[in-house]
Design a protein around this motif. Structure first.
Motif, short mmCIF file in Angstrom:
data_model
loop_
_atom_site.label_atom_id
_atom_site.label_comp_id
_atom_site.label_asym_id
_atom_site.label_seq_id
_atom_site.Cartn_x
_atom_site.Cartn_y
_atom_site.Cartn_z
N ASP A 45 0.86 -1.18 0.00
CA ASP A 45 0.00 0.00 0.00
C ASP A 45 0.90 1.23 0.00
O ASP A 45 1.37 1.67 1.05
CB ASP A 45 -0.91 -0.01 1.22
N GLU A 65 0.18 4.16 -0.47
CA GLU A 65 -0.51 5.35 0.04
C GLU A 65 -0.66 5.33 1.56
O GLU A 65 -1.22 6.27 2.13
CB GLU A 65 -1.89 5.46 -0.61
N ARG A 66 -0.13 4.29 2.21
CA ARG A 66 -0.27 4.22 3.67
C ARG A 66 0.50 5.37 4.32
O ARG A 66 1.44 5.91 3.74
CB ARG A 66 0.19 2.86 4.18
N GLU A 67 0.12 5.68 5.51
CA GLU A 67 0.66 6.83 6.22
C GLU A 67 2.19 6.79 6.37
O GLU A 67 2.85 7.79 6.21
CB GLU A 67 0.01 6.93 7.60
N ASN A 77 6.08 6.73 -2.94
CA ASN A 77 4.98 7.65 -3.24
C ASN A 77 4.82 7.90 -4.74
O ASN A 77 3.77 8.32 -5.19
CB ASN A 77 5.17 8.98 -2.51
N ALA A 132 1.86 6.29 -6.25
CA ALA A 132 0.54 6.73 -5.81
C ALA A 132 0.02 7.78 -6.79
O ALA A 132 0.80 8.49 -7.41
CB ALA A 132 0.63 7.30 -4.40
N PRO A 133 -1.29 7.88 -6.92
CA PRO A 133 -2.30 7.00 -6.32
C PRO A 133 -2.37 5.67 -7.07
O PRO A 133 -2.11 5.59 -8.25
CB PRO A 133 -3.59 7.80 -6.49
N ARG A 159 -7.21 -2.88 3.47
CA ARG A 159 -6.72 -2.28 2.23
C ARG A 159 -6.58 -3.35 1.15
O ARG A 159 -6.93 -3.11 -0.01
CB ARG A 159 -5.39 -1.57 2.49
#
Length: 187
Positions: free
Chosen positions: A97, A99-101, A108, A111-112, A137
């Motif tokens: 993922d 886009e995870r924090e 990045n 993303a998206p 997710r």
């Protein structure tokens, strides 16, 4: 595995590639698969990774089955938008993922993540405790991409560090995916 000769298998590793002990490296040998050759595994660039996958696909003469891990799953999701109907089936293991924090900034760039349905049968193998993709997710990815979803309990990131080296039970999941793909073609 039965009928290996009917397909061209492509191994799409994740960030930093898959080492010698990783299940993808084992499968590469067992399936006589082609490994995507990205120019930079440590500082991934989306365009480079999409182009690497496309170059691998272009060398194929049989139905293409992509076996992706981690960031390789994100690559495949982007690729599927750009090159629809070029893949016969895909196994996506431990999707990252991006886009995870707490995702590393180098990821990045992916993303998206596209959340469009794939034009080919696919199966996600996710872990209930993957530090790089929470279960919810993975479920969102499966729903968006139209993928079957299989959970492994407590399997970590499903890599060599979590004890998944040869991972022969994963080959059974691949066999099941191929059976599903063939059934859908026959329908």
């Amino acid at each position: 595995m039965n009928n290996v000769e009917e397909y061209d298998f492509i191994i799409q590793p994740g960030w930093m590639n898959s080492g010698r002990d990783h299940w993808q490296s084992h499968w590469e040998r067992v399936l006589q698969a082609k490994r995507v050759n990205n120019s930079n595994w440590d500082e991934p660039a989306l365009e480079d990774w999409i182009n690497g996958l496309e170059q691998a696909v272009q060398t194929c003469s049989k139905p293409v089955v992509v076996i992706a891990h981690s960031l390789g799953c994100a690559t495949l999701a982007h690729y599927a938008l750009r090159f629809p109907r070029t893949i016969h089936a895909a196994l996506l293991v431990a999707p990252a993922d991006v886009e995870r924090e707490n995702a590393p900034s180098t990821l990045n760039k992916f993303a998206p993540l596209p959340l469009s349905q794939f034009d080919f049968p696919s199966r996600i193998i996710a872990s209930t405790n993957d530090p790089f993709c929470h279960s919810k997710r993975a479920e969102q990815f499966a729903n968006a991409w139209g993928s079957d979803l299989v959970y492994l309990v407590g399997a970590g990131h499903i890599n060599a560090a979590s004890g998944h080296m040869e991972w022969n039970s994963g080959l059974e999941e691949l066999r099941s995916l191929l059976n599903t793909a063939e059934s859908k073609l026959a329908a």
